[in-house]
Design an enzyme around this catalytic site. Structure first.
Site, mmCIF file in Angstrom:
data_model
loop_
_atom_site.group_PDB
_atom_site.id
_atom_site.type_symbol
_atom_site.label_atom_id
_atom_site.label_comp_id
_atom_site.label_asym_id
_atom_site.label_seq_id
_atom_site.Cartn_x
_atom_site.Cartn_y
_atom_site.Cartn_z
ATOM 1 N N GLY A 100 46.371 38.276 39.980
ATOM 2 C CA GLY A 100 46.613 37.343 40.978
ATOM 3 C C GLY A 100 46.310 36.093 40.831
ATOM 4 O O GLY A 100 46.131 35.891 39.022
ATOM 5 N N GLY A 101 46.171 35.081 41.209
ATOM 6 C CA GLY A 101 45.494 33.811 41.203
ATOM 7 C C GLY A 101 44.681 33.904 39.994
ATOM 8 O O GLY A 101 44.544 32.818 39.203
ATOM 9 N N GLY B 116 64.443 18.495 10.025
ATOM 10 C CA GLY B 116 63.230 18.488 11.100
ATOM 11 C C GLY B 116 62.477 19.226 11.406
ATOM 12 O O GLY B 116 61.430 18.217 11.612
ATOM 13 N N ALA B 117 62.478 20.390 10.006
ATOM 14 C CA ALA B 117 61.112 20.952 10.288
ATOM 15 C C ALA B 117 60.175 20.508 9.645
ATOM 16 O O ALA B 117 59.170 20.220 9.600
ATOM 17 C CB ALA B 117 61.438 22.716 9.907
HETATM 18 C C1 HXC Z 1 38.252 42.491 48.342
HETATM 19 C C2 HXC Z 1 38.659 44.444 46.704
HETATM 20 C C3 HXC Z 1 39.506 43.410 46.245
HETATM 21 C C4 HXC Z 1 39.788 42.220 46.713
HETATM 22 C C5 HXC Z 1 38.651 45.323 44.379
HETATM 23 N N1 HXC Z 1 38.423 45.113 46.615
HETATM 24 N N2 HXC Z 1 39.565 43.892 44.862
HETATM 25 N N3 HXC Z 1 37.826 43.217 47.774
HETATM 26 N N4 HXC Z 1 39.073 41.980 47.396
HETATM 27 N N5 HXC Z 1 41.123 41.603 46.190
HETATM 28 C C6 HXC Z 1 37.353 46.643 46.465
HETATM 29 C C7 HXC Z 1 37.839 47.954 46.807
HETATM 30 O O1 HXC Z 1 38.192 47.730 48.370
HETATM 31 C C8 HXC Z 1 36.860 48.835 46.269
HETATM 32 O O2 HXC Z 1 36.210 48.236 47.448
HETATM 33 C C9 HXC Z 1 36.018 48.478 44.998
HETATM 34 O O3 HXC Z 1 36.635 46.655 45.532
HETATM 35 C C10 HXC Z 1 36.474 48.925 43.607
HETATM 36 O O4 HXC Z 1 38.208 48.409 43.716
HETATM 37 P P1 HXC Z 1 39.384 49.748 43.716
HETATM 38 O O5 HXC Z 1 40.686 50.140 44.277
HETATM 39 O O6 HXC Z 1 38.082 51.167 43.987
HETATM 40 O O7 HXC Z 1 38.609 49.645 41.990
HETATM 41 P P2 HXC Z 1 39.511 50.532 40.952
HETATM 42 O O8 HXC Z 1 40.523 51.768 41.155
HETATM 43 O O9 HXC Z 1 39.436 50.235 39.043
HETATM 44 O O10 HXC Z 1 40.849 49.466 41.128
HETATM 45 C C11 HXC Z 1 40.536 47.683 40.720
HETATM 46 C C12 HXC Z 1 42.038 46.985 40.919
HETATM 47 C C13 HXC Z 1 42.141 46.872 42.012
HETATM 48 C C14 HXC Z 1 42.764 46.786 39.809
HETATM 49 C C15 HXC Z 1 41.099 45.575 41.043
HETATM 50 O O11 HXC Z 1 41.157 47.171 43.302
HETATM 51 C C16 HXC Z 1 43.065 46.091 42.741
HETATM 52 O O12 HXC Z 1 44.312 46.322 42.403
HETATM 53 N N6 HXC Z 1 42.244 45.179 43.596
HETATM 54 C C17 HXC Z 1 43.713 44.282 44.250
HETATM 55 C C18 HXC Z 1 44.045 43.370 43.067
HETATM 56 C C19 HXC Z 1 44.931 42.479 43.795
HETATM 57 O O13 HXC Z 1 46.224 42.150 43.872
HETATM 58 N N7 HXC Z 1 44.148 41.044 43.718
HETATM 59 C C20 HXC Z 1 45.126 39.530 43.962
HETATM 60 C C21 HXC Z 1 44.212 39.756 45.140
HETATM 61 S S1 HXC Z 1 45.073 37.736 45.894
HETATM 62 P P3 HXC Z 1 34.867 50.080 47.718
HETATM 63 O O14 HXC Z 1 34.040 49.563 48.196
HETATM 64 O O15 HXC Z 1 35.715 50.989 48.680
HETATM 65 O O16 HXC Z 1 34.088 50.174 46.260
HETATM 66 C C22 HXC Z 1 44.976 36.059 44.428
HETATM 67 C C23 HXC Z 1 45.339 34.905 44.926
HETATM 68 C C24 HXC Z 1 43.674 34.465 44.593
HETATM 69 O O17 HXC Z 1 43.743 36.871 43.945
HETATM 70 C C25 HXC Z 1 44.998 32.762 44.329
HETATM 71 C C26 HXC Z 1 44.275 31.577 43.631
HETATM 72 C C27 HXC Z 1 45.167 30.944 43.410
#
Ligand code: HXC
Length: 526
Positions: free
Chosen positions: A179-180, A414-415
């Site tokens: 993501g971000g 140009g290069a």
């Molecule tokens: C809160 C999160 C989280 C998140 C993971 N966790 N991502 N908690 N916010 N963004 C938590 C899970 O619930 C889990 O909690 C623990 O972290 C471990 O995650 P798992 O999924 O069990 O681990 P894994 O299988 O290794 O996968 C890791 C991962 C996956 C690939 C990062 O969790 C994932 O895809 N997360 C979301 C990624 C994503 O889409 N992020 C974008 C967010 S939006 P528990 O308690 O069960 O252990 C964004 C926009 C920002 O970032 C813009 C800024 C400009």
């Protein structure tokens, strides 16, 4: 009987409490999650910082900071320090600031506290004038904190831009960076991804499947190989976490602490007068035969000092750091061994960004030129070679560090101009006797100038006349002497003299001063 001192008891309690809090903070998300991290072959945030920095040098900051959010049960499970470990320390005695996402705390997700801790050490790095290193391993914006996690990212992005060109910024990707979250590393100077561990993508495989029905795994989508060879997002790949940290340490050897200082000079046993006679025969006499420019670079610079950046991306260009008589230099080159050294979109971006880094941090740029020009074709034009090629022109023209170029063979059109020519204010331009500095290659020139007339001849006649015309063009233009005669080349040198000439040129340019017109900033074509 001795009386118990109530104040001493309070003191003991206080120490106990601090020790407990520190212990909690060190444990992050707890032993189970640390074990799960280890099972994946990954280090914890603290282990990573310890592996990166000089032993025992880490000084943690804000280790007891707590998040203040209550939604989704967040009030029940607060971890001192939250999901970020931040502070400062040394690498080979050099001061650095560092922060690392702690995956054991809510998947290293980036919330308000993480943002504040990262911002804190970035501000410190700016005040202290030292490099900042970020270790990424997290799930992106912490969903439970809503807009506060977006604020946290925004604060870091803003600081990345403020730091850019003032202090070096290095990112290590040791886990998911989704993501971000990708945009903070993207704003830094160098990205190192750990093989099989680091992933970077704006949207993950699940979202892609839902939106476009495309099925892709996370490694193919945004793994270390993808970003180091296809997208160019990553500059280096570490096969292990240790190797990624070794790369960070190596980068630091070549660069200064900030834009007001210069890189450290290292003692070398390699003589500045070393003359490698192999260079004299390294460029093939047949202009259609290739050679690897890295053979030239390695024979010219201090032995073993060339450190290539973006080695697997846009390989028709070669960039990297090296040393000449112990001094750090940036090398920017065309590589005839890949696509004949032609310039296309990615190689243009690669060269331009590297030259700008060197200029920002007072590292002289040495260019080795052998390119037939920009890659022709609709694909190139439609993908914006005009816009991308302009970046090299911009970067070289803008750079005020010492700029020295060596034309080894082709420098057409140009290069020739873009690759550090005199016209873009290169300080010193050398050419080897094998150099061909011309508007274009002989065959192309004859086609344009005499194509129509040759079509009117019989094939045999045309062949003989063409051979004569090509020979005439080569005699006139496919050499360095027209450019040397015009003063556009300062000196035609024997290849084995290159090392000594470059070192002397760097020496005379040591205190180079330039002025640029006052402006807010230029508008590099992006
Ligand atoms: C809160 C999160 C989280 C998140 C993971 N966790 N991502 N908690 N916010 N963004 C938590 C899970 O619930 C889990 O909690 C623990 O972290 C471990 O995650 P798992 O999924 O069990 O681990 P894994 O299988 O290794 O996968 C890791 C991962 C996956 C690939 C990062 O969790 C994932 O895809 N997360 C979301 C990624 C994503 O889409 N992020 C974008 C967010 S939006 P528990 O308690 O069960 O252990 C964004 C926009 C920002 O970032 C813009 C800024 C400009």
């Amino acid at each position: 009987m001795a009386q118990e001192n109530p104040e001493a008891k309070t003191e003991l309690d206080g120490i106990k409490k601090l020790k407990e809090l520190r212990e909690q903070s060190k444990l992050g998300g707890g032993e189970k999650r640390i074990a799960a991290q280890h099972e994946k072959g990954k280090k914890t945030a603290r282990e990573r910082i310890d592996a990166l920095l000089d032993k025992g040098s880490f000084q943690e900051l804000n280790g007891l900071m707590l998040n203040r959010h209550v939604d989704f049960g967040m009030d029940k499970d607060k971890v001192p320090g939250d999901g970020m470990v931040a502070g400062f320390g040394t690498i080979n005695g050099r001061k650095v600031c560092v922060y690392a996402q702690d995956f054991t705390v809510m998947g290293g997700s980036f919330g308000e506290v993480a943002g504040q801790k990262a911002a804190r050490v970035m501000d410190l790095a700016m005040d202290a004038g030292v490099p900042v290193i970020a270790i990424n391993d997290g799930g992106g914006a912490r969903i439970q904190e809503g807009i506060f996690s977006l604020y946290a990212f925004g604060e870091v992005f803003y600081r990345n831009v403020q730091c850019s060109g003032v202090i070096p910024q290095i990112s290590v990707i040791s886990g998911p960076c989704a993501g971000g979250a990708v945009y903070s590393p993207a704003l830094t100077d160098f990205i190192i991804m750990t093989q099989g561990m680091g992933n970077m993508y704006i949207t993950g495989p699940e979202v892609i499947k839902a939106v476009t029905h495309e099925i892709v795994d996370s490694e193919t989508l945004g793994g270390a190989n993808t970003h180091s060879s296809i997208s160019g997002v990553a500059h280096f790949v570490g096969q292990t976490e240790e190797e990624s940290f070794a790369i960070v340490r190596k980068i630091l050897e070549y660069i200064p602490d900030n834009n007001a200082s210069t890189p450290k000079v290292v003692a070398t046993s390699d003589s500045p007068f070393r003359a490698d006679k192999e260079l004299d025969t390294l460029v093939p006499t047949d202009p259609n035969q290739t050679y690897d420019i890295r053979d030239v670079i390695n024979r010219v610079v201090d032995t073993g000092s060339f450190f290539e950046i973006h080695a697997n991306f846009a390989t028709s260009a070669v960039v990297g750091f090296a040393r000449l008589n112990g001094e750090s230099v940036g090398i920017s080159a065309n590589n005839p061994a890949s696509m004949a050294g032609t310039l296309e979109m990615n190689s243009s971006d690669k060269i331009a960004r590297f030259v700008r880094f060197c200029d920002a941090f007072n590292i002289p740029v040495i260019s080795f030129v052998d390119t037939p020009g920009f890659m022709p074709g609709t694909a190139t034009e439609h993908n914006g070679i005009i816009r991308h090629g302009a970046k090299i022109l911009y970067a070289y023209s803008e750079a005020s560090v010492p700029k020295i170029s060596v034309v080894t063979r082709k420098a057409y059109g140009g290069a020739y101009i873009v690759m550090g020519s005199k016209h873009l204010r290169a300080d010193m331009c050398f050419a080897w006797p094998t150099a061909e500095i011309a508007v274009m290659g002989a065959d192309g020139a004859v086609n344009i100038l005499h194509g129509k007339a040759l079509k009117e001849k019989t094939p045999e006649e045309a062949k003989a006349i063409r051979a004569e015309l090509v020979a005439e063009y080569k005699e006139k233009f496919s050499n360095p002497y027209q450019a040397a005669g015009a003063g556009f080349i300062d000196e035609v040198i024997l290849p084995h003299e290159t090392r000594q000439r470059l070192i002397a040129a760097l020496d005379i340019l040591r205190n180079k001063q330039t002025t640029t017109p006052a402006k807010k900033h230029g508008n590099i074509p992006l």
